[in-house]
Design an enzyme around this catalytic site. Structure first.
Site, PDB file in Angstrom:
ATOM      1  N   GLY A 199      47.604  34.780  39.345  1.00 43.70           N
ATOM      2  CA  GLY A 199      46.190  35.177  39.264  1.00 43.70           C
ATOM      3  C   GLY A 199      45.311  33.953  39.449  1.00 43.70           C
ATOM      4  O   GLY A 199      45.753  32.927  39.991  1.00 43.70           O
ATOM      5  N   GLY A 246      32.006  39.803  37.830  1.00 43.49           N
ATOM      6  CA  GLY A 246      31.813  38.516  38.471  1.00 43.49           C
ATOM      7  C   GLY A 246      32.215  37.340  37.612  1.00 43.49           C
ATOM      8  O   GLY A 246      32.971  37.487  36.650  1.00 43.49           O
ATOM      9  N   GLU A 285      24.427  40.133  32.942  1.00 49.38           N
ATOM     10  CA  GLU A 285      25.290  41.092  32.243  1.00 49.38           C
ATOM     11  C   GLU A 285      25.015  41.039  30.749  1.00 49.38           C
ATOM     12  O   GLU A 285      24.380  40.085  30.269  1.00 49.38           O
ATOM     13  CB  GLU A 285      26.760  40.765  32.514  1.00 49.38           C
ATOM     14  CG  GLU A 285      27.179  41.115  33.928  1.00 49.38           C
ATOM     15  CD  GLU A 285      28.673  41.024  34.135  1.00 49.38           C
ATOM     16  OE1 GLU A 285      29.339  40.305  33.389  1.00 49.38           O
ATOM     17  OE2 GLU A 285      29.162  41.691  35.064  1.00 49.38           O
ATOM     18  N   HIS A 328      37.268  48.299  26.221  1.00 45.12           N
ATOM     19  CA  HIS A 328      36.163  48.807  27.035  1.00 45.12           C
ATOM     20  C   HIS A 328      35.898  50.235  26.578  1.00 45.12           C
ATOM     21  O   HIS A 328      36.843  50.997  26.359  1.00 45.12           O
ATOM     22  CB  HIS A 328      36.561  48.774  28.519  1.00 45.12           C
ATOM     23  CG  HIS A 328      35.406  48.965  29.440  1.00 45.12           C
ATOM     24  ND1 HIS A 328      34.830  50.190  29.645  1.00 45.12           N
ATOM     25  CD2 HIS A 328      34.711  48.081  30.182  1.00 45.12           C
ATOM     26  CE1 HIS A 328      33.819  50.046  30.489  1.00 45.12           C
ATOM     27  NE2 HIS A 328      33.729  48.780  30.828  1.00 45.12           N
ATOM     28  N   HIS A 381      41.180  46.003  27.006  1.00 42.01           N
ATOM     29  CA  HIS A 381      40.611  45.368  28.199  1.00 42.01           C
ATOM     30  C   HIS A 381      40.934  43.879  28.296  1.00 42.01           C
ATOM     31  O   HIS A 381      41.294  43.388  29.365  1.00 42.01           O
ATOM     32  CB  HIS A 381      39.093  45.564  28.133  1.00 42.01           C
ATOM     33  CG  HIS A 381      38.362  45.197  29.373  1.00 42.01           C
ATOM     34  ND1 HIS A 381      38.732  45.656  30.627  1.00 42.01           N
ATOM     35  CD2 HIS A 381      37.263  44.425  29.579  1.00 42.01           C
ATOM     36  CE1 HIS A 381      37.886  45.185  31.534  1.00 42.01           C
ATOM     37  NE2 HIS A 381      37.007  44.428  30.928  1.00 42.01           N
ATOM     38  N   ARG A 421      34.704  37.985  23.612  1.00 41.06           N
ATOM     39  CA  ARG A 421      34.491  37.335  24.910  1.00 41.06           C
ATOM     40  C   ARG A 421      33.147  37.738  25.492  1.00 41.06           C
ATOM     41  O   ARG A 421      32.814  38.922  25.526  1.00 41.06           O
ATOM     42  CB  ARG A 421      35.603  37.769  25.868  1.00 41.06           C
ATOM     43  CG  ARG A 421      35.416  37.312  27.280  1.00 41.06           C
ATOM     44  CD  ARG A 421      36.411  37.991  28.187  1.00 41.06           C
ATOM     45  NE  ARG A 421      36.103  39.392  28.381  1.00 41.06           N
ATOM     46  CZ  ARG A 421      35.952  39.976  29.573  1.00 41.06           C
ATOM     47  NH1 ARG A 421      36.113  39.282  30.672  1.00 41.06           N
ATOM     48  NH2 ARG A 421      35.676  41.260  29.661  1.00 41.06           N
TER      49      ARG A 421
HETATM   50  C1  LIG Z   1      39.391  46.073  35.282  1.00 42.30           C
HETATM   51  C2  LIG Z   1      39.074  44.659  34.890  1.00 42.30           C
HETATM   52  C3  LIG Z   1      37.823  44.135  35.149  1.00 42.30           C
HETATM   53  C4  LIG Z   1      37.508  42.811  34.802  1.00 42.30           C
HETATM   54  N1  LIG Z   1      36.308  42.279  35.141  1.00 42.30           N
HETATM   55  C5  LIG Z   1      36.054  40.948  34.880  1.00 42.30           C
HETATM   56  C6  LIG Z   1      34.866  40.327  35.339  1.00 42.30           C
HETATM   57  O1  LIG Z   1      34.038  40.930  35.991  1.00 42.30           O
HETATM   58  N2  LIG Z   1      34.682  39.003  35.041  1.00 42.30           N
HETATM   59  C7  LIG Z   1      35.576  38.258  34.327  1.00 42.30           C
HETATM   60  O2  LIG Z   1      35.356  37.066  34.082  1.00 42.30           O
HETATM   61  N3  LIG Z   1      36.730  38.838  33.897  1.00 42.30           N
HETATM   62  C8  LIG Z   1      36.990  40.149  34.179  1.00 42.30           C
HETATM   63  N4  LIG Z   1      38.171  40.708  33.756  1.00 42.30           N
HETATM   64  C9  LIG Z   1      39.153  39.849  33.091  1.00 42.30           C
HETATM   65  C10 LIG Z   1      39.807  38.921  34.113  1.00 42.30           C
HETATM   66  O3  LIG Z   1      40.045  39.648  35.290  1.00 42.30           O
HETATM   67  C11 LIG Z   1      41.121  38.331  33.614  1.00 42.30           C
HETATM   68  O4  LIG Z   1      40.956  37.833  32.326  1.00 42.30           O
HETATM   69  C12 LIG Z   1      41.589  37.209  34.528  1.00 42.30           C
HETATM   70  O5  LIG Z   1      41.647  37.660  35.852  1.00 42.30           O
HETATM   71  C13 LIG Z   1      42.956  36.693  34.088  1.00 42.30           C
HETATM   72  O6  LIG Z   1      43.425  35.796  35.049  1.00 42.30           O
HETATM   73  P1  LIG Z   1      44.849  35.120  34.860  1.00 42.30           P
HETATM   74  O7  LIG Z   1      45.073  34.238  36.024  1.00 42.30           O
HETATM   75  O8  LIG Z   1      44.924  34.547  33.514  1.00 42.30           O
HETATM   76  O9  LIG Z   1      45.854  36.366  34.873  1.00 42.30           O
HETATM   77  P2  LIG Z   1      46.108  37.502  35.952  1.00 42.30           P
HETATM   78  O10 LIG Z   1      45.063  37.522  36.977  1.00 42.30           O
HETATM   79  O11 LIG Z   1      46.380  38.761  35.217  1.00 42.30           O
HETATM   80  O12 LIG Z   1      47.460  37.044  36.626  1.00 42.30           O
HETATM   81  C14 LIG Z   1      48.673  37.067  35.878  1.00 42.30           C
HETATM   82  C15 LIG Z   1      49.793  36.831  36.839  1.00 42.30           C
HETATM   83  O13 LIG Z   1      50.998  36.573  36.117  1.00 42.30           O
HETATM   84  C16 LIG Z   1      52.051  37.329  36.672  1.00 42.30           C
HETATM   85  N5  LIG Z   1      53.063  37.485  35.630  1.00 42.30           N
HETATM   86  C17 LIG Z   1      52.916  38.029  34.405  1.00 42.30           C
HETATM   87  N6  LIG Z   1      54.067  37.923  33.728  1.00 42.30           N
HETATM   88  C18 LIG Z   1      54.950  37.298  34.536  1.00 42.30           C
HETATM   89  C19 LIG Z   1      56.311  36.919  34.420  1.00 42.30           C
HETATM   90  N7  LIG Z   1      57.025  37.162  33.312  1.00 42.30           N
HETATM   91  N8  LIG Z   1      56.912  36.307  35.466  1.00 42.30           N
HETATM   92  C20 LIG Z   1      56.233  36.079  36.616  1.00 42.30           C
HETATM   93  N9  LIG Z   1      54.943  36.420  36.784  1.00 42.30           N
HETATM   94  C21 LIG Z   1      54.323  37.009  35.750  1.00 42.30           C
HETATM   95  C22 LIG Z   1      51.388  38.586  37.147  1.00 42.30           C
HETATM   96  O14 LIG Z   1      52.197  39.267  38.060  1.00 42.30           O
HETATM   97  C23 LIG Z   1      50.111  37.998  37.761  1.00 42.30           C
HETATM   98  O15 LIG Z   1      50.384  37.478  39.020  1.00 42.30           O
HETATM   99  C24 LIG Z   1      38.484  42.020  34.111  1.00 42.30           C
HETATM  100  C25 LIG Z   1      39.738  42.555  33.839  1.00 42.30           C
HETATM  101  C26 LIG Z   1      40.039  43.856  34.228  1.00 42.30           C
HETATM  102  C27 LIG Z   1      41.423  44.389  33.931  1.00 42.30           C
END
Ligand SMILES: Cc1cc2nc3c(=O)[nH]c(=O)nc-3n(C[C@H](O)[C@H](O)[C@H](O)COP(=O)(O)OP(=O)(O)OC[C@H]3O[C@@H](n4cnc5c(N)ncnc54)[C@H](O)[C@@H]3O)c2cc1C
Length: 540
Positions: A13, A49, A119, A240, A347, A382
């Site tokens: 991510g 965003g 927001e 949410h 959420h 948050r």
């Molecule tokens: C519907 C929705 C709307 C949102 N809107 C907003 C917004 O507008 N603004 C904002 O700031 N935040 C928003 N959020 C929150 C935000 O999207 C997340 O907090 C953020 O994207 C998390 O990023 P990350 O890189 O930590 O994890 P993620 O983007 O979830 O990535 C995690 C990664 O780890 C991988 N993974 C997990 N476990 C393993 C494992 N055991 N082995 C290998 N790979 C693994 C997954 O496959 C994925 O690739 C929203 C969330 C959701 C669900």
């Protein structure tokens, strides 16, 4: 098969890929393992965003103040200050990388300007967005850059099973990589690394209803906990208020803007209920609405409530909410003619693996970033759009830190994964049943409003489930489903333990037996480590 690299990233991510791009640009060899396809993440689902101070009328002090207000006394002021100040530069880098954001009309100077929205909880317009699909655009840009980078190798359909715990193996100190299940071939590989970044995202799948994608099973927190890292603030889970309730609709958000446009929440018999919960009725703050719906569902035993949009004409609804209208139609719900069934949904996980300002965990060789981590930014709640920002900021900082501190760590090759007497899983129905049981009681007992009795019941059930899962785990070859089940059970244990420890109501944690906020003896982070009871780290 053994794989060796300088830096192992678990997750693709915003946090994992920001890290990988920075580490590779500085000369590190990076392997990214990701559970499904590279762009399957919560990041890709983000709608609103990314918050950053880009308007001359705005200030870092204002963004920090809004973040601290949301955090209800538990956000760390130094972290908040650092993150908001890093924000604008990180946005510029995303744009240089190829991310396209919505633009406003040029100002008097004729210079192009980003369109900044406002927001809930923000005192200024500071949310950078790409229409209402910001996350998809950010993930696309990061994913494309990482796939083309020279020193980054991405392994899709590879799920980290557990961290290689060199201390436990008596082969050194801390973490030296991870055991990784190749989902296509069912084999577990040993990935040896000088240092490892956990960027596994959140854990919404612990709950029956969630806005999170299927990958969000808290693997990062569970693996770090098992490896002895400190975990904090797991009681603070954001819900949410309105997610579409339909057996086939997974995690579809019904925008809060619909209540802004005259939507009224009603029980099945048509009774509007928000007037009983808040003077602002349907326009009350997000956590109040989520709590009110939860209260009504528990009181009536109903499965969902309904969002009635009949105060607006069908033409207006089709034009103002085309996506929601279309998506609801797919499930046979015409919102211009009938109310939409909705439930609140898990959420965002505010707690996680404790890290310092460089993203270092308490275990040598292990860093964490993004939703998996607990940096001190969010505290007890948050602020909207701060999480993508946190992932960007900490992904990059962790890369800089890891290259400084971990370059000298030795590569240690541990014993390969030993399947012992394990047999292929013969009763997948057991795994499926345990998944369902756990998510359901987490929803009912450890959801939006908690009580001492419900938490106690949940703790007992989790202990029993963990015993059954352990037994199944040792007897059978690992599968993604089984590993995820083991992880959501560990995360559930942590959420309940932290929630039982916090004898007050603050931010996202609401316990009806302890309705007051008690700064004198609860004003700090809940910290928990394997084999130890939770304790309070007092606020700085
Ligand atoms: C519907 C929705 C709307 C949102 N809107 C907003 C917004 O507008 N603004 C904002 O700031 N935040 C928003 N959020 C929150 C935000 O999207 C997340 O907090 C953020 O994207 C998390 O990023 P990350 O890189 O930590 O994890 P993620 O983007 O979830 O990535 C995690 C990664 O780890 C991988 N993974 C997990 N476990 C393993 C494992 N055991 N082995 C290998 N790979 C693994 C997954 O496959 C994925 O690739 C929203 C969330 C959701 C669900």
């Amino acid at each position: 098969m053994g794989i060796e690299c300088d830096y192992l990233v678990i997750g693709s991510g915003i946090a994992g890929l920001s890290f990988a791009l920075e580490a590779a640009a500085r000369g590190g060899n990076v392997v990214v393992v990701t559970k499904r396809k590279v762009n399957e993440s919560a990041t890709a689902h983000a709608q609103g965003g990314i918050a950053a101070v880009l308007d001359p009328q705005d200030s870092f002090e204002n963004h920090a103040a809004d973040t601290l207000t949301a955090g209800r006394g538990l956000s760390h002021a130094d972290v908040v200050d650092m993150v908001v100040r890093d924000g604008p530069q990180r946005i510029t880098e995303l744009i240089e990388l190829g991310a396209t954001f919505s633009m406003a009309e040029a100002g008097a100077s004729g210079e192009p300007r980003l369109d900044l929205t406002k927001e809930g909880g923000h005192s200024a317009r500071r949310v950078v967005h790409a229409e209402d699909i910001t996350g998809r655009e950010v993930q696309r840009a990061l994913g494309a850059a990482a796939l083309h980078a020279d020193r980054i190798r991405i392994l899709e359909d590879h799920m980290a099973v557990d961290l290689i715990d060199l201390t436990k193996l008596g082969m050194g100190s801390g973490v030296g990589g991870a055991y990784v299940l190749d989902g296509q071939h069912g084999r577990v590989h040993t990935v040896v690394a000088r240092a490892t970044l956990l960027a596994c995202g959140g854990a919404g799948k612990v709950y029956l209803y969630t806005t999170n994608p299927d990958v969000a099973t808290g693997d990062g927190v569970a693996m770090a906990y098992r490896a002895g890292a400190q975990i904090a603030n797991m009681e603070f889970f954001q819900f949410h208020p309105t997610c579409l309730y339909h057996p086939q609709a997974k995690s579809f958000l019904i925008s809060e803007a619909m209540r802004g446009e005259g939507g009224v929440l009603r029980l099945r018999d048509g009774t509007a209920f928000m007037d009983r919960h808040h003077p602002q009725k349907d326009l009350a703050p997000r956590d109040v609405v989520a709590r009110a719906i939860d209260y009504e569902l528990k009181r009536t035993g109903a499965d969902c409530v309904f969002l009635d949009m009949s105060s607006q004409s069908p033409e207006y609804l089709r034009e103002r909410f085309p996506n929601i209208h279309e998506k609801c139609l797919c499930y046979g719900i015409d919102m211009t003619q009938e109310p939409i069934p909705v439930v609140p949904a898990a959420h965002y996980m505010c707690g996680g693996v404790v890290v310092d300002v460089e993203g270092r965990t308490t275990v040598p060789g292990l860093w964490a970033a993004g939703e998996t981590s607990c940096t001190g930014l969010h505290g007890a709640n948050r602020l909207a759009s701060n999480s993508l920002l946190e992932g960007l900021v900490y992904g990059r900082r962790a890369a800089q830190s890891m290259l400084t501190h971990a370059g000298q760590r030795r590569l240690v090759v541990p014993p390969d994964w030993d399947v012992g007497e394990a047999a292929p899983s013969d009763e997948a129905v057991i795994v499926a049943h345990l998944w369902d049981e756990l998510r359901r009681f987490m929803w009912n007992y450890v959801g939006i409003v908690r009580s001492d009795k419900r938490l106690q019941r949940a703790a007992r059930r989790i202990a029993l489930l963990q015993e059954e899962i352990r037994e199944y785990y040792w007897k059978h070859l690992v599968t993604v489903d089984l590993l995820e089940l083991r992880n959501i059970a560990d995360v559930a244990e942590l959420i309940v333990a932290c929630a039982q420890f916090r004898k007050e109501s603050r931010g996202l944690h609401c316990n009806m037996d302890h309705p007051e906020l008690r700064d004198e003896d609860c004003g700090g982070d809940t910290v928990i480590t394997l084999g130890e009871a939770p304790r309070l780290h007092s606020a700085q």
